[in-house]
Design a protein around this motif. Structure first.
Motif, PDB file in Angstrom:
ATOM      1  N   LEU A  85       0.835  -1.196   0.000  1.00  0.00           N
ATOM      2  CA  LEU A  85       0.000   0.000   0.000  1.00  0.00           C
ATOM      3  C   LEU A  85       0.874   1.252   0.000  1.00  0.00           C
ATOM      4  N   ALA A  86       1.899   1.276   0.840  1.00  0.00           N
ATOM      5  CA  ALA A  86       2.801   2.437   0.897  1.00  0.00           C
ATOM      6  C   ALA A  86       3.512   2.641  -0.436  1.00  0.00           C
ATOM      7  N   PRO A 113      -2.339   1.004  -5.538  1.00  0.00           N
ATOM      8  CA  PRO A 113      -2.497   0.905  -4.080  1.00  0.00           C
ATOM      9  C   PRO A 113      -3.824   0.261  -3.661  1.00  0.00           C
ATOM     10  N   VAL A 114      -4.866   0.417  -4.482  1.00  0.00           N
ATOM     11  CA  VAL A 114      -6.172  -0.169  -4.139  1.00  0.00           C
ATOM     12  C   VAL A 114      -6.104  -1.703  -4.164  1.00  0.00           C
ATOM     13  N   GLU A 115      -5.336  -2.264  -5.091  1.00  0.00           N
ATOM     14  CA  GLU A 115      -5.202  -3.718  -5.201  1.00  0.00           C
ATOM     15  C   GLU A 115      -4.397  -4.323  -4.062  1.00  0.00           C
ATOM     16  N   ALA A 116      -3.514  -3.550  -3.463  1.00  0.00           N
ATOM     17  CA  ALA A 116      -2.547  -4.106  -2.517  1.00  0.00           C
ATOM     18  C   ALA A 116      -3.199  -4.917  -1.403  1.00  0.00           C
ATOM     19  N   ILE A 117      -4.110  -4.321  -0.684  1.00  0.00           N
ATOM     20  CA  ILE A 117      -4.656  -5.004   0.499  1.00  0.00           C
ATOM     21  C   ILE A 117      -5.501  -6.231   0.138  1.00  0.00           C
ATOM     22  N   PRO A 118      -6.488  -6.114  -0.756  1.00  0.00           N
ATOM     23  CA  PRO A 118      -7.285  -7.323  -1.021  1.00  0.00           C
ATOM     24  C   PRO A 118      -6.492  -8.443  -1.698  1.00  0.00           C
TER      25      PRO A 118
END
Length: 144
Positions: A85-86, A113-118
């Protein structure tokens, strides 16, 4: 090996695998002519293709991290998600700082960054599930 070293290796390996696969695929796409030469902006469908394979590689990075984690695999995956995300937010800031539209569509820059977490979460869950399968004793009649 000390647990914190094993933890750092698990997270770093997931991150490096994601980055290396993304960069190698980008280079291959340019070399084979699927993507245009670097100074030219790609069409939106090509950015969608790049977003799709980057998402798949991010899932793989989460999986690798969870599989290599010495304990608490999802905690390690969350650390990787935070790093992703960072890094994605840094690239988004750079995108807007460098002129934005000249580099490609805004939706693509935002998708990183939107893809990172899920995606890391999914990979971490898959890795955790696979770890639990590897530790479950099999009945004699269920051998592959």
């Amino acid at each position: 090996m000390r647990p914190w070293i094993a933890s750092a290796i698990a997270v770093a390996t997931g991150f490096l695998a994601t980055a290396a696969a993304s960069i190698a695929t980008d280079l291959a796409m340019h070399a084979t002519g699927v993507f245009p030469p670097v100074p030219q902006v790609m069409a939106d469908p090509l950015f969608a293709l790049a977003a799709a394979y980057r998402a798949a590689f991010t899932v793989a990075g989460g999986y690798i991290t969870a599989r290599l984690a010495p304990d608490r695999p999802m905690r390690h995956a969350w650390l990787l998600a935070g790093i992703g995300l960072a890094a994605g937010l840094a690239s988004l800031i750079a995108y807007y700082g460098d002129g934005g539209a000249e580099l490609g569509p805004a939706w693509y820059a935002i998708s990183i960054p939107v893809e990172a977490i899920p995606c890391v979460w999914l990979g971490g869950r898959l890795g955790t599930w696979h770890r639990s399968l590897a530790r479950t004793p099999r009945a004699h009649g269920n051998r592959p």
